[in-house]
Each structure stands twice: as C-alpha cells, then as structure tokens.
Write a protein that holds these residues in place. Structure first.
Motif, PDB file in Angstrom:
ATOM      1  N   ASN A  29      34.977  46.587  58.302  1.00 38.19           N
ATOM      2  CA  ASN A  29      34.360  46.077  57.086  1.00 38.19           C
ATOM      3  C   ASN A  29      32.836  46.172  57.214  1.00 38.19           C
ATOM      4  OD1 ASN A  29      33.565  43.938  58.709  1.00 38.19           O
ATOM      5  ND2 ASN A  29      35.024  42.491  57.850  1.00 38.19           N
ATOM      6  N   GLY A  30      32.124  45.586  56.267  1.00 36.73           N
ATOM      7  CA  GLY A  30      30.667  45.653  56.265  1.00 36.73           C
ATOM      8  C   GLY A  30      30.008  44.975  57.461  1.00 36.73           C
ATOM      9  N   ARG A  31      30.727  44.047  58.091  1.00 33.62           N
ATOM     10  CA  ARG A  31      30.192  43.361  59.271  1.00 33.62           C
ATOM     11  C   ARG A  31      30.675  44.007  60.564  1.00 33.62           C
ATOM     12  NH1 ARG A  31      31.823  37.319  58.317  1.00 33.62           N
ATOM     13  NH2 ARG A  31      33.799  38.401  58.406  1.00 33.62           N
ATOM     14  N   LEU A  32      31.233  45.205  60.467  1.00 35.57           N
ATOM     15  CA  LEU A  32      31.722  46.003  61.593  1.00 35.57           C
ATOM     16  C   LEU A  32      32.925  45.389  62.314  1.00 35.57           C
ATOM     17  CD1 LEU A  32      28.313  47.191  63.085  1.00 35.57           C
ATOM     18  CD2 LEU A  32      29.733  48.303  61.345  1.00 35.57           C
ATOM     19  N   ALA A  33      33.655  44.484  61.655  1.00 35.12           N
ATOM     20  CA  ALA A  33      34.873  43.909  62.232  1.00 35.12           C
ATOM     21  C   ALA A  33      36.055  44.828  61.915  1.00 35.12           C
ATOM     22  CB  ALA A  33      35.127  42.521  61.669  1.00 35.12           C
ATOM     23  N   LEU A  34      36.815  45.190  62.928  1.00 39.91           N
ATOM     24  CA  LEU A  34      37.975  46.054  62.730  1.00 39.91           C
ATOM     25  C   LEU A  34      39.130  45.254  62.142  1.00 39.91           C
ATOM     26  CD1 LEU A  34      37.934  48.055  66.080  1.00 39.91           C
ATOM     27  CD2 LEU A  34      37.042  48.762  63.851  1.00 39.91           C
ATOM     28  N   HIS A  35      39.900  45.898  61.260  1.00 39.66           N
ATOM     29  CA  HIS A  35      41.099  45.283  60.713  1.00 39.66           C
ATOM     30  C   HIS A  35      42.124  46.382  60.392  1.00 39.66           C
ATOM     31  CE1 HIS A  35      38.600  46.150  57.177  1.00 39.66           C
ATOM     32  NE2 HIS A  35      39.733  46.292  56.527  1.00 39.66           N
ATOM     33  N   LEU A  36      43.366  45.972  60.228  1.00 43.28           N
ATOM     34  CA  LEU A  36      44.476  46.901  60.078  1.00 43.28           C
ATOM     35  C   LEU A  36      45.089  46.802  58.694  1.00 43.28           C
ATOM     36  CD1 LEU A  36      46.693  48.770  61.440  1.00 43.28           C
ATOM     37  CD2 LEU A  36      47.909  46.645  61.965  1.00 43.28           C
ATOM     38  N   HIS A  37      45.376  47.948  58.100  1.00 45.42           N
ATOM     39  CA  HIS A  37      46.202  48.043  56.896  1.00 45.42           C
ATOM     40  C   HIS A  37      47.465  48.759  57.347  1.00 45.42           C
ATOM     41  CE1 HIS A  37      43.048  46.979  53.970  1.00 45.42           C
ATOM     42  NE2 HIS A  37      42.234  47.554  54.851  1.00 45.42           N
ATOM     43  N   ALA A  38      48.632  48.196  57.041  1.00 49.02           N
ATOM     44  CA  ALA A  38      49.869  48.787  57.549  1.00 49.02           C
ATOM     45  C   ALA A  38      50.993  48.724  56.528  1.00 49.02           C
ATOM     46  CB  ALA A  38      50.301  48.078  58.823  1.00 49.02           C
ATOM     47  N   LEU A  39      51.900  49.672  56.634  1.00 54.89           N
ATOM     48  CA  LEU A  39      53.135  49.701  55.865  1.00 54.89           C
ATOM     49  C   LEU A  39      54.256  49.735  56.891  1.00 54.89           C
ATOM     50  CD1 LEU A  39      54.700  50.032  53.215  1.00 54.89           C
ATOM     51  CD2 LEU A  39      54.412  52.487  53.466  1.00 54.89           C
ATOM     52  N   VAL A  40      55.186  48.780  56.802  1.00 51.14           N
ATOM     53  CA  VAL A  40      56.283  48.658  57.755  1.00 51.14           C
ATOM     54  C   VAL A  40      57.590  48.745  56.983  1.00 51.14           C
ATOM     55  CG1 VAL A  40      57.371  47.144  59.450  1.00 51.14           C
ATOM     56  CG2 VAL A  40      54.882  47.211  59.265  1.00 51.14           C
ATOM     57  N   TRP A  41      58.482  49.652  57.405  1.00 48.02           N
ATOM     58  CA  TRP A  41      59.771  49.823  56.747  1.00 48.02           C
ATOM     59  C   TRP A  41      60.834  49.138  57.597  1.00 48.02           C
ATOM     60  CZ3 TRP A  41      59.371  51.419  52.010  1.00 48.02           C
ATOM     61  CH2 TRP A  41      60.530  51.681  51.278  1.00 48.02           C
ATOM     62  N   VAL A  42      61.442  48.070  57.046  1.00 48.43           N
ATOM     63  CA  VAL A  42      62.427  47.274  57.768  1.00 48.43           C
ATOM     64  C   VAL A  42      63.821  47.852  57.526  1.00 48.43           C
ATOM     65  CG1 VAL A  42      63.389  44.953  58.049  1.00 48.43           C
ATOM     66  CG2 VAL A  42      60.969  45.234  57.498  1.00 48.43           C
ATOM     67  N   GLY A  43      64.606  47.973  58.609  1.00 49.89           N
ATOM     68  CA  GLY A  43      65.964  48.497  58.515  1.00 49.89           C
ATOM     69  C   GLY A  43      66.846  47.659  57.606  1.00 49.89           C
ATOM     70  N   GLY A  44      67.837  48.291  56.995  1.00 52.03           N
ATOM     71  CA  GLY A  44      68.752  47.595  56.103  1.00 52.03           C
ATOM     72  C   GLY A  44      68.318  47.619  54.652  1.00 52.03           C
ATOM     73  N   ASN A  45      67.125  48.100  54.397  1.00 55.36           N
ATOM     74  CA  ASN A  45      66.636  48.217  53.028  1.00 55.36           C
ATOM     75  C   ASN A  45      66.929  49.607  52.484  1.00 55.36           C
ATOM     76  OD1 ASN A  45      65.312  45.634  52.515  1.00 55.36           O
ATOM     77  ND2 ASN A  45      64.029  46.229  54.235  1.00 55.36           N
ATOM     78  N   MET A  46      66.665  49.786  51.208  1.00 59.69           N
ATOM     79  CA  MET A  46      66.873  51.078  50.574  1.00 59.69           C
ATOM     80  C   MET A  46      66.008  52.138  51.258  1.00 59.69           C
ATOM     81  SD  MET A  46      66.283  51.992  46.522  1.00 59.69           S
ATOM     82  CE  MET A  46      67.224  50.580  45.998  1.00 59.69           C
ATOM     83  N   GLU A  47      66.580  53.314  51.478  1.00 63.63           N
ATOM     84  CA  GLU A  47      65.808  54.408  52.073  1.00 63.63           C
ATOM     85  C   GLU A  47      64.669  54.789  51.130  1.00 63.63           C
ATOM     86  OE1 GLU A  47      68.339  57.668  53.047  1.00 63.63           O
ATOM     87  OE2 GLU A  47      69.650  56.437  54.289  1.00 63.63           O
ATOM     88  N   PHE A  48      63.559  55.225  51.723  1.00 65.71           N
ATOM     89  CA  PHE A  48      62.365  55.504  50.930  1.00 65.71           C
ATOM     90  C   PHE A  48      62.630  56.541  49.840  1.00 65.71           C
ATOM     91  CE2 PHE A  48      58.531  57.868  49.940  1.00 65.71           C
ATOM     92  CZ  PHE A  48      57.738  56.842  49.469  1.00 65.71           C
ATOM     93  N   ASP A  49      63.331  57.630  50.166  1.00 66.02           N
ATOM     94  CA  ASP A  49      63.580  58.680  49.161  1.00 66.02           C
ATOM     95  C   ASP A  49      64.355  58.134  47.965  1.00 66.02           C
ATOM     96  OD1 ASP A  49      62.234  60.541  50.667  1.00 66.02           O
ATOM     97  OD2 ASP A  49      64.033  61.356  51.599  1.00 66.02           O
ATOM     98  N   LYS A  50      65.348  57.283  48.242  1.00 61.59           N
ATOM     99  CA  LYS A  50      66.128  56.691  47.156  1.00 61.59           C
ATOM    100  C   LYS A  50      65.272  55.739  46.330  1.00 61.59           C
ATOM    101  CE  LYS A  50      70.448  54.339  46.177  1.00 61.59           C
ATOM    102  NZ  LYS A  50      71.673  53.777  46.716  1.00 61.59           N
ATOM    103  N   LEU A  51      64.440  54.935  46.995  1.00 56.19           N
ATOM    104  CA  LEU A  51      63.536  54.032  46.293  1.00 56.19           C
ATOM    105  C   LEU A  51      62.581  54.822  45.398  1.00 56.19           C
ATOM    106  CD1 LEU A  51      62.285  51.220  45.818  1.00 56.19           C
ATOM    107  CD2 LEU A  51      60.864  51.644  47.840  1.00 56.19           C
TER     108      LEU A  51
END
Length: 72
Positions: A29-51
């Motif tokens: 960010n502007g204060r040079l602090a690192l941070h994470l943006h993430a996408l996590v796919w949890v098992g048992g949910n609809m497959e991405f292509d079908k979604l």
C-alpha cells in the motif's frame, strides 16, 4: 499462509476444509506495508467452469449470485 493454514499444497484439510486451488497476489500500500489478495477454491463446491457457464447462461442464477455478493 497457503501451506500452513490452508494446506492447499499438501492435499490435507486446512482451516477452510479441502482446498482444490488457490491464487494470490502480494502488493504494497502507500505506506509500503505488504498485504495479500487471494482467491481460494474450496472442495465440494461447484466446479469453476460450471459456475462460469451458469453465470453467463442462467439469468436467474446470475441474479441470485449478484444479490448474494452485494449482501456480503
């Protein structure tokens, strides 16, 4: 994070359950602090292509998804 808490690289159950895929980007960010943006796919949910297909082709499903996303 991915290997310790989510266990996405080991095939074991993590804090969210079985993770089948993930993607993350670290940025600063502007204060040079690192941070994470993430996408996590949890098992048992609809497959991405079908979604993806349902969102594009099923207007009722698309409306429910938008309503849900706007509510969180």
């Amino acid at each position: 994070f991915f290997s310790c808490l989510l266990r996405s690289t080991s095939g074991e159950m993590g804090i969210l359950g079985k993770i089948v895929n993930h993607f993350g980007v670290v940025e600063e960010n502007g204060r040079l602090a690192l941070h994470l943006h993430a996408l996590v796919w949890v098992g048992g949910n609809m497959e991405f292509d079908k979604l993806h297909t349902r969102i594009r082709e099923d207007e009722a499903f698309q409306a429910r998804m938008i309503t849900y996303i706007e509510s969180i």
